[in-house]
Design an enzyme around this catalytic site. Sequence first.
Site, PDB file in Angstrom:
ATOM      1  N   GLU A  42      -6.986  -7.827  -1.087  1.00 51.01           N
ATOM      2  CA  GLU A  42      -7.343  -7.519   0.309  1.00 51.01           C
ATOM      3  C   GLU A  42      -8.761  -7.006   0.354  1.00 51.01           C
ATOM      4  OE1 GLU A  42      -5.370  -4.865   2.927  1.00 51.01           O
ATOM      5  OE2 GLU A  42      -3.391  -5.734   2.599  1.00 51.01           O
ATOM      6  N   GLU A  89       0.782  -1.244   0.000  1.00 48.29           N
ATOM      7  CA  GLU A  89       0.000   0.000   0.000  1.00 48.29           C
ATOM      8  C   GLU A  89       0.806   1.283   0.000  1.00 48.29           C
ATOM      9  OE1 GLU A  89      -3.059  -0.313   3.044  1.00 48.29           O
ATOM     10  OE2 GLU A  89      -3.973  -2.048   2.071  1.00 48.29           O
TER      11      GLU A  89
END
Length: 944
Positions: A583, A487
């Site tokens: 995710e 991320e």
Amino acid sequence: MTSPPASLLLLLLPALAAAADVVSLDGARWTVRNANGSVRVPATVPGGVYTDLRAAGVLSSDFFFGHNDELYRWVSYDNWTYELTFEVDESLLRRRHAQVVLHGADTVAEVWLNGQRLGGVENMFVRYALAATGALRAGANRLAVNFTAAPVEARRRYEAYRLAHGYAVPPECVPDDYHGECHANHLRKMQASFSWDWGPAFPSEGLWKSVALEAFDAAVVRDVIVRFAEPAGEQGASLHVRAFLELGPGAAPLEGTLAATLQLPQGPARASAQVQLSPDARGHAVADLTVTGFDEPPRWWPNGEGEQTLLPLTVSFTSGGESSEVTRRIAYRTIELVQDPVTETPEFREHLNVSENDINYGSTEKGLTFYFRVNGRPIFAKGSNWIPVNVLPELGGDPAHVRYLLESARDTHTNMVRVWGGGVYESDLFYELADEMGILIWQDLMFACSMYPADEAFLALVQEEVEQQVRRLQAHASVALWAGNNENEGALVDNWYGTGANFQQYKSDYVNLYANTIRPLVLELDPTRDYVVSSPSNGLETDKEGYVSTNPGNALYGDVHYYDYVADGWNADTYRRPRFASEYGFQSMPALATLRSAVANASELAVESELMASRNHHPDGYSEMALLAAKRLPLPDDWRSPQRFDAFIYLTQIYQAVATQTQTEHYRRLRSQLLASGEGLCMGALYWQLNDLWQAPTWASIDSAGRWKPLQYLAGEFFAPQMASAYVDTAHRVHVWALNDRPEPVDGVVLQARPGRWDALPEAGWQNVSDVFTLAAAGSQHVLTADVAPWLASLRGCEAAAERCFVLLRLLAVADAVPLGPERAVLPVAPRLAQGLEPADIQVASVSGPGADGALEVALRTDRPAPFVWLEAGAWEGRFSRNAFLLADGAASVRFLPRAGAAAPSAAQLRAALTVTSVAAQAVTRTAAGGEQRGRTNVYGAPN
Ligand SMILES: *[C@@H]1O[C@H](CO)[C@@H](O)[C@H](O)[C@H]1NC(C)=O
Ligand SMILES: *[C@@H]1O[C@H](CO)[C@@H](O)[C@H](O)[C@H]1NC(C)=O
Ligand SMILES: *[C@@H]1O[C@H](CO)[C@@H](O)[C@H](O)[C@H]1NC(C)=O
Ligand SMILES: *[C@@H]1O[C@H](CO)[C@@H](O)[C@H](O)[C@H]1NC(C)=O
Ligand SMILES: *[C@@H]1O[C@H](CO)[C@@H](O)[C@H](O)[C@H]1NC(C)=O
């Protein structure tokens, strides 16, 4: 003694060769002391200071009990020195080179031998081999490793970097709700050890992996990387082996024999060669060898696709009568990450079994595919994300727990687990088990949710780390992909940490680290796998845009992480349509039995207790869970009150399970769909998160005590290779799809339904609700769409309004009457709005066994159908054959299999502990089978 002929002598040589001396310095023979000497206790290596202090009783209760995460924080602010006295035989001093090898030191320390400084260490992911020849003595030697307090060192580095470079590397700190420490990004250390939204801060210090003294005249083989070549003509298959050797700093070139033996089903294949090692300044050398001309070995397949054949490989280097060897179990398979233009690849359409007609060319930009192809077969990646097994790294390799978690994943059809970038590169055992079980590993490199330094010193540290880790893991069949970070691209582009004002600087640092430093290293060391710069990213499109894309969340490229804590998660229409969902998830509570181990006083078992408040690191976590659960389930208005804690736990777990089921099936249905927007062709669903490391509300499907939450049971259904998948949309239409991950089609399949009313036991049986069709190979196919009310009314079994009914669906292979996959329960309306859904009187009719396999049989009886029937075995550890299910009939039988290695209950003991919870429109009820609570209680709501 007569001397043997020269030829025989040559043959015997490798067997006679003495091994390099490896003296283990592991064990419970160390001591550790703090800076001022007020604490001094026995220590164990591998280990860590928290574990040692706990063993010595300095820390008086379990790490994860109460507020210990904060009460024990002082440990991390002290400097701890590990010391060992060990004996060295004089013969060892005669070897050309001796080195102290720290296989893992956490994190910043200096290493001293007999008062002489051998060197500094500063990366827990790096093995340090420190030359010790001059400092070593015959007889007693004293080794000391003195660590610097991690949070203190992190802050020091943060300040130093800011002063030196004129800008800070954020984030400044974790959010207050984390009760954590700041600047983990300045240390090459498990980033989660300074806290996360699902975990406590335990900024550890210590020798978390083995320590050894190595002495040799020639060289040690450290790692091997391998690459098979498929048979070419008459030549047979071949295996290329590259060995990485250490000779010690300043070593001279050395000649020797590199040999490899590969154990194949038909017998061993061998090769050996004379090689000349040319060590670099650090004394590192590589040597290559090819084992040729063997029959093609059986292929290794991911879980659910075929067998996992592993082939033992031994590689040795022998020189001057000294030999060093390593063994690995490798496998024959190919793996590709396929990123083809969506509109230009008939080849890909064929593989995905999408016909030309299914492709909608409506818009211009269609993006790229993003899927894994193993042995030429496209694989829909199914599984979850893996966080560290323990926040204390020395406990994260616990073999029983690692095996238990991976088996839990395997048994629920997982074929891929993502090792998330805020933890550790996992233990050798983890990857060995993943190889054995066919679980592909999406391997992040250990960078997460931060900006990172990018000066020369930091890049050099990372370079060593990546080299070592890629070499260590490359030979594992399970490893599928390298990803640069978690991320961080999104954090940069979306300005999570206020980097916007100096964007070019942070972008250039980002590119230097993940694209210019790590990427070429990974691709050079491991040409058999791909590297994506970040997860999520747009894959090749991100590379094309200079490794930082303008829209990292683009659903037409790469992978996507997706969370929504506001929208109704049981409505599939709320979700995105990515190529690959790496995710997504929802918070829920752990089991009450698990939470009990964290509290001293039952009064703390309440959402509003100070302890429970501090355990939810996700800001507003409880309110969000309540808001979501209340959309579908009868959440009591006073859910915060201690009397409702039980109901709150259960309802958040059920909400999480069904929301994740809804989202996962949505991704699976997109496998063969390509929408006008270009979205679709989804080929991966990895929910967040498999495991837990303390008793807290988190996104896990298995709590920290190993108890399966409802989500883990439902994963065993929604990941089934063949199944009926259904959802009811906002317009009250039901959509049913057939999913098939297997490479073969199934002829003669029919969709069957079995409706029932909440207020009576069903009388109708299974009814065909589709024509007989061919279940397409490797794809998703639409079977029916209907307005739910008239559709139900047209079937036998629901002679009432749809609000009073449920329906079970399944696929059936007509010829042999075999169901394909699980039964899928569909509720036309939210349970809290269902009519006639009164509390069921569920009784435990009997508990019998255990049978030969150790399983006990639980027979249930009910007076009416009940949704989300949830069995718990109190403190007993084990799993039920089925759980969190719709109990449709008057009787059902469920098996309880005690966890391997845990105490197994007798039938009477299980019965005494057993509770059965279920939901009604305005109530949660629980039946206790035995013990003092025996009978039915209303956890919430009035009985009927
Ligand atoms: C020594 O260190 C401990 C732990 O950090 C601290 O509690 C104690 O006050 C210190 N003692 C002295 C004499 O400085
Ligand atoms: C730990 O070591 C650092 C660096 O040597 C020093 O600055 C600090 O004061 C030490 N901390 C303690 C508690 O002694
Ligand atoms: C480690 O020990 C050396 C030698 O005693 C000392 O100079 C250094 O400051 C120590 N470092 C820490 C972190 O305690
Ligand atoms: C695609 O489907 C056809 C027919 O259902 C089947 O024969 C073929 O093997 C499938 N291809 C792949 C790559 O799965
Ligand atoms: C538990 O907490 C309650 C309420 O705070 C208190 O009255 C009780 O004494 C506590 N029990 C124990 C054993 O500490």
